[in-house]
Design a protein around this motif. Structure first.
Motif, PDB file in Angstrom:
ATOM      1  N   LEU A 139       0.839  -1.206   0.000  1.00  0.00           N
ATOM      2  CA  LEU A 139       0.000   0.000   0.000  1.00  0.00           C
ATOM      3  C   LEU A 139       0.873   1.255   0.000  1.00  0.00           C
ATOM      4  CD1 LEU A 139      -2.555  -1.141   2.731  1.00  0.00           C
ATOM      5  CD2 LEU A 139      -3.062  -0.803   0.300  1.00  0.00           C
ATOM      6  N   PRO A 140       0.360   2.356  -0.566  1.00  0.00           N
ATOM      7  CA  PRO A 140       1.122   3.614  -0.503  1.00  0.00           C
ATOM      8  C   PRO A 140       1.343   4.017   0.951  1.00  0.00           C
ATOM      9  CG  PRO A 140      -0.910   3.897  -1.800  1.00  0.00           C
ATOM     10  CD  PRO A 140      -0.964   2.532  -1.202  1.00  0.00           C
ATOM     11  N   GLY A 141       2.531   4.547   1.256  1.00  0.00           N
ATOM     12  CA  GLY A 141       2.847   4.948   2.628  1.00  0.00           C
ATOM     13  C   GLY A 141       2.761   6.455   2.807  1.00  0.00           C
ATOM     14  N   ASP A 142       3.255   6.920   3.963  1.00  0.00           N
ATOM     15  CA  ASP A 142       3.341   8.366   4.210  1.00  0.00           C
ATOM     16  C   ASP A 142       4.691   8.845   3.699  1.00  0.00           C
ATOM     17  OD1 ASP A 142       0.857   8.751   5.340  1.00  0.00           O
ATOM     18  OD2 ASP A 142       1.548   8.503   7.401  1.00  0.00           O
ATOM     19  N   THR A 143       4.907   8.696   2.407  1.00  0.00           N
ATOM     20  CA  THR A 143       6.178   9.091   1.816  1.00  0.00           C
ATOM     21  C   THR A 143       5.891  10.194   0.812  1.00  0.00           C
ATOM     22  OG1 THR A 143       6.773   6.755   1.944  1.00  0.00           O
ATOM     23  CG2 THR A 143       8.295   8.210   0.781  1.00  0.00           C
ATOM     24  N   SER A 144       6.195  11.430   1.216  1.00  0.00           N
ATOM     25  CA  SER A 144       5.904  12.555   0.335  1.00  0.00           C
ATOM     26  C   SER A 144       7.142  13.378   0.049  1.00  0.00           C
ATOM     27  CB  SER A 144       4.771  13.424   0.901  1.00  0.00           C
ATOM     28  OG  SER A 144       4.543  13.205   2.247  1.00  0.00           O
ATOM     29  N   GLU A 145       6.949  14.362  -0.822  1.00  0.00           N
ATOM     30  CA  GLU A 145       8.084  15.152  -1.292  1.00  0.00           C
ATOM     31  C   GLU A 145       8.690  15.997  -0.172  1.00  0.00           C
ATOM     32  OE1 GLU A 145       7.656  16.348  -5.817  1.00  0.00           O
ATOM     33  OE2 GLU A 145       6.064  17.248  -4.628  1.00  0.00           O
ATOM     34  N   THR A 146      10.012  16.162  -0.240  1.00  0.00           N
ATOM     35  CA  THR A 146      10.740  16.962   0.745  1.00  0.00           C
ATOM     36  C   THR A 146      10.150  18.361   0.887  1.00  0.00           C
ATOM     37  OG1 THR A 146      12.740  15.767   0.146  1.00  0.00           O
ATOM     38  CG2 THR A 146      13.033  17.827   1.357  1.00  0.00           C
ATOM     39  N   ARG A 147       9.768  18.969  -0.249  1.00  0.00           N
ATOM     40  CA  ARG A 147       9.315  20.367  -0.208  1.00  0.00           C
ATOM     41  C   ARG A 147       8.026  20.568   0.578  1.00  0.00           C
ATOM     42  NH1 ARG A 147       5.459  21.705  -4.454  1.00  0.00           N
ATOM     43  NH2 ARG A 147       5.106  19.866  -5.769  1.00  0.00           N
ATOM     44  N   ARG A 148       7.290  19.466   0.845  1.00  0.00           N
ATOM     45  CA  ARG A 148       6.093  19.541   1.683  1.00  0.00           C
ATOM     46  C   ARG A 148       6.447  19.886   3.128  1.00  0.00           C
ATOM     47  NH1 ARG A 148       1.410  18.430   3.223  1.00  0.00           N
ATOM     48  NH2 ARG A 148       2.147  16.691   4.447  1.00  0.00           N
ATOM     49  N   TYR A 149       7.655  19.468   3.528  1.00  0.00           N
ATOM     50  CA  TYR A 149       8.050  19.616   4.930  1.00  0.00           C
ATOM     51  C   TYR A 149       8.993  20.779   5.172  1.00  0.00           C
ATOM     52  CZ  TYR A 149       6.592  14.674   4.890  1.00  0.00           C
ATOM     53  OH  TYR A 149       5.897  13.522   4.718  1.00  0.00           O
ATOM     54  N   PHE A 150      10.041  20.845   4.320  1.00  0.00           N
ATOM     55  CA  PHE A 150      11.152  21.774   4.602  1.00  0.00           C
ATOM     56  C   PHE A 150      11.465  22.661   3.397  1.00  0.00           C
ATOM     57  CE2 PHE A 150      12.220  17.543   6.566  1.00  0.00           C
ATOM     58  CZ  PHE A 150      11.840  17.863   7.863  1.00  0.00           C
ATOM     59  N   HIS A 151      11.817  23.920   3.683  1.00  0.00           N
ATOM     60  CA  HIS A 151      12.316  24.787   2.607  1.00  0.00           C
ATOM     61  C   HIS A 151      13.662  24.260   2.139  1.00  0.00           C
ATOM     62  CE1 HIS A 151       9.108  27.642   2.951  1.00  0.00           C
ATOM     63  NE2 HIS A 151       9.275  27.701   4.258  1.00  0.00           N
ATOM     64  N   GLU A 152      14.426  23.734   3.106  1.00  0.00           N
ATOM     65  CA  GLU A 152      15.738  23.190   2.783  1.00  0.00           C
ATOM     66  C   GLU A 152      15.984  22.013   3.720  1.00  0.00           C
ATOM     67  OE1 GLU A 152      19.808  25.351   1.920  1.00  0.00           O
ATOM     68  OE2 GLU A 152      19.404  25.362   4.070  1.00  0.00           O
ATOM     69  N   ASP A 153      16.372  20.873   3.159  1.00  0.00           N
ATOM     70  CA  ASP A 153      16.665  19.685   3.971  1.00  0.00           C
ATOM     71  C   ASP A 153      18.184  19.613   4.182  1.00  0.00           C
ATOM     72  OD1 ASP A 153      16.456  17.254   5.293  1.00  0.00           O
ATOM     73  OD2 ASP A 153      15.481  16.204   3.639  1.00  0.00           O
ATOM     74  N   ILE A 154      18.625  18.710   5.054  1.00  0.00           N
ATOM     75  CA  ILE A 154      20.072  18.603   5.285  1.00  0.00           C
ATOM     76  C   ILE A 154      20.756  17.665   4.296  1.00  0.00           C
ATOM     77  CG2 ILE A 154      20.082  19.265   7.715  1.00  0.00           C
ATOM     78  CD1 ILE A 154      19.973  16.298   8.461  1.00  0.00           C
ATOM     79  N   VAL A 155      19.974  16.960   3.448  1.00  0.00           N
ATOM     80  CA  VAL A 155      20.588  16.039   2.487  1.00  0.00           C
ATOM     81  C   VAL A 155      20.234  16.399   1.050  1.00  0.00           C
ATOM     82  CG1 VAL A 155      20.367  14.140   4.161  1.00  0.00           C
ATOM     83  CG2 VAL A 155      18.715  14.310   2.281  1.00  0.00           C
ATOM     84  N   GLU A 156      21.009  15.847   0.153  1.00  0.00           N
ATOM     85  CA  GLU A 156      20.717  15.841  -1.291  1.00  0.00           C
ATOM     86  C   GLU A 156      20.817  14.394  -1.763  1.00  0.00           C
ATOM     87  OE1 GLU A 156      19.732  17.854  -3.659  1.00  0.00           O
ATOM     88  OE2 GLU A 156      19.668  19.673  -2.438  1.00  0.00           O
ATOM     89  N   PRO A 157      20.032  13.936  -2.715  1.00  0.00           N
ATOM     90  CA  PRO A 157      18.912  14.666  -3.302  1.00  0.00           C
ATOM     91  C   PRO A 157      17.685  14.576  -2.417  1.00  0.00           C
ATOM     92  CG  PRO A 157      19.092  12.493  -4.305  1.00  0.00           C
ATOM     93  CD  PRO A 157      20.211  12.592  -3.318  1.00  0.00           C
ATOM     94  N   GLY A 158      16.756  15.515  -2.601  1.00  0.00           N
ATOM     95  CA  GLY A 158      15.483  15.460  -1.891  1.00  0.00           C
ATOM     96  C   GLY A 158      14.545  14.484  -2.584  1.00  0.00           C
ATOM     97  N   VAL A 159      13.411  14.220  -1.928  1.00  0.00           N
ATOM     98  CA  VAL A 159      12.405  13.328  -2.515  1.00  0.00           C
ATOM     99  C   VAL A 159      11.478  14.146  -3.411  1.00  0.00           C
ATOM    100  CG1 VAL A 159      10.435  11.815  -2.017  1.00  0.00           C
ATOM    101  CG2 VAL A 159      12.475  11.752  -0.548  1.00  0.00           C
ATOM    102  N   VAL A 160      11.308  13.671  -4.642  1.00  0.00           N
ATOM    103  CA  VAL A 160      10.365  14.317  -5.566  1.00  0.00           C
ATOM    104  C   VAL A 160       9.476  13.241  -6.194  1.00  0.00           C
ATOM    105  CG1 VAL A 160      11.775  16.323  -6.180  1.00  0.00           C
ATOM    106  CG2 VAL A 160      12.066  14.199  -7.451  1.00  0.00           C
ATOM    107  N   LEU A 161       8.274  13.637  -6.586  1.00  0.00           N
ATOM    108  CA  LEU A 161       7.390  12.701  -7.291  1.00  0.00           C
ATOM    109  C   LEU A 161       7.760  12.696  -8.766  1.00  0.00           C
ATOM    110  CD1 LEU A 161       3.777  13.146  -5.881  1.00  0.00           C
ATOM    111  CD2 LEU A 161       5.737  11.939  -4.937  1.00  0.00           C
ATOM    112  N   GLY A 162       7.974  11.490  -9.291  1.00  0.00           N
ATOM    113  CA  GLY A 162       8.263  11.340 -10.713  1.00  0.00           C
ATOM    114  C   GLY A 162       6.977  11.078 -11.482  1.00  0.00           C
TER     115      GLY A 162
END
Ligand code: OSB
Ligand code: MG
Length: 380
Positions: A324-347
């Motif tokens: 089933l789909p999880g609670d896995t969403s794009e980085t930009r939903r949470y943070f203006h800037e995260d501490i890692v690269e690359p961020g999560v994006v929907l393809g």
């Protein structure tokens, strides 16, 4: 498949660890995240940095600074790690022997998972393979899902759902509470007749509310997550008998044994696996296996993690049973800037690619770590 992989993972050597460091970071959220238990305005996370022969592995503890979702906090996790778990991390240990030694410490799964995460990341990086490969699963495109916090008005909720649907998420979860439930869900269902949707109450109801909750059966929800107390199983079984909507347990499940108890008692038809809550990835794989054997679907939850923990959750979803789909969403939903690269994006199609590099496949950006670091401590 899960069986063989667990035996092989248990034999993975820990090896010499030359450096161990705690780093606390605090990242402001793009918008506050409201639930029936608390509203968080930032993510404060305890990170564990391990160094072995110049290779660095990271673990993110999913505990919050407060005990409002779970009893563990960043402070209790640090105490348990420092005084009881980290001293057991010796070169001759294996992931399996360490897990066995950790059992003497009762509970504190989030603290235990922090070390396991860091050691798995480190081992995969030493071997030059992505984490999912070390776990024993081929890469796959991961389904996306979004968890929308409690909103100030029904209009604001409709707007948030609209944005999620436009972005292409495979399912939408919305938080509910005793004072924001049936009317709110009805409004969303009326506006979006065919989206896959579900609700999460974070334990806000008691069994007395069974007739009230039964009204949610009218909205074709995939499931209702943790309607009753954070520590309950038996009352959920009573409630499930009265609801057509499947119950999903989150807070109540801390181990494979809890999952089996809940399933066999009829307390849930779905399980939200948060690898941190259950003590790590090995226990998560066991829960996925035990659930699949009993016809129960599982999915990966989230704890609003930074990119470190988010990447771990993505790799976990390559495991058999995460249907089933999880609670896995794009980085930009949470943070203006995260501490890692690359961020999560929907393809394309709303799917998320598993990072391809060694370990978790994400890299901590030093300047950003420095920007969001509250403090750090070397323990070895
Ligand atoms: O109950 O699943 C939950 C976030 C923090 C604490 C508890 C929960 C959540 C979420 C958000 O629902 C999951 C995420 O987007 O990472
Ligand atoms: Mg939940």
């Amino acid at each position: 498949m899960n069986e063989d992989n667990l035996a092989r993972l248990g034999a993975v050597p820990v090896g010499p660890i030359d450096g161990i460091e705690f780093i606390t970071v605090r990242l402001p959220f793009v918008s506050p995240f409201g639930t029936s238990v608390y509203t968080w305005t930032c993510k404060e996370a305890l990170l564990l940095r391990l160094v072995s022969d110049g290779v660095v592995g990271w673990g993110e503890c999913v505990a919050d600074p407060d005990p409002f979702y779970a009893y563990e906090t960043t402070t209790t996790a640090r105490h348990i790690l420092k005084d009881f778990l980290l001293p057991l991390v010796q070169p001759e240990a294996t992931l399996g022997s360490l897990e066995a030694a950790f059992r003497r410490v009762r509970g504190h799964g989030m603290a235990k998972a922090t070390i396991e995460n860091a050691l798995l990341d480190l081992s995969a990086r030493r071997a030059g393979v992505p984490l999912h490969e070390l776990l024993g699963y081929p890469p796959k495109r991961i389904m996306s899902g979004i968890s929308i916090g409690l909103q100030a008005s029904i209009d604001a909720l409709l707007e948030a759902v609209d944005e999620a649907v436009e972005a292409g998420y495979h399912r939408v979860k919305m938080k509910i509470s005793r004072d924001k439930d049936v009317e709110w869900v009805r409004a969303v269902r009326q506006r979006f007749p065919s989206i896959r949707m579900m609700v999460d109450a974070n334990g806000d109801y008691s069994l007395d509310a069974a007739d009230h909750l039964k009204q949610l059966d009218a909205f074709d929800l995939m499931m209702i997550e943790q309607p009753l107390s954070y520590s309950d199983i038996a009352q959920h079984a009573h409630l499930q008998r009265r609801l057509a909507t499947p119950i999903c347990l989150d807070e109540s499940i801390h181990s494979e044994a809890d999952a089996i108890a809940a399933i066999e008692l009829g307390a849930c038809r779905v399980i939200n696996i948060k690898q941190g809550r259950v003590g790590g990835l090995l226990e998560s794989i066991r829960i996925a296996r035990a659930s699949a054997a009993r016809g129960v679907d599982v999915w990966s939850g989230g704890m609003d993690e930074t990119g470190i923990g988010r990447a771990v959750n993505i790799h976990l979803q390559t495991v058999d049973g995460f249907t089933l789909p999880g609670d896995t969403s794009e980085t930009r939903r949470y943070f203006h800037e995260d501490i890692v690269e690359p961020g999560v994006v929907l393809g394309p199609g709303g799917f998320i690619d598993v990072p391809t590099g060694p370990g978790t496949g994400v890299t901590v950006v030093p300047e950003r770590l420095a920007r969001y670091r509250l403090e750090s401590e070397r323990v070895r």
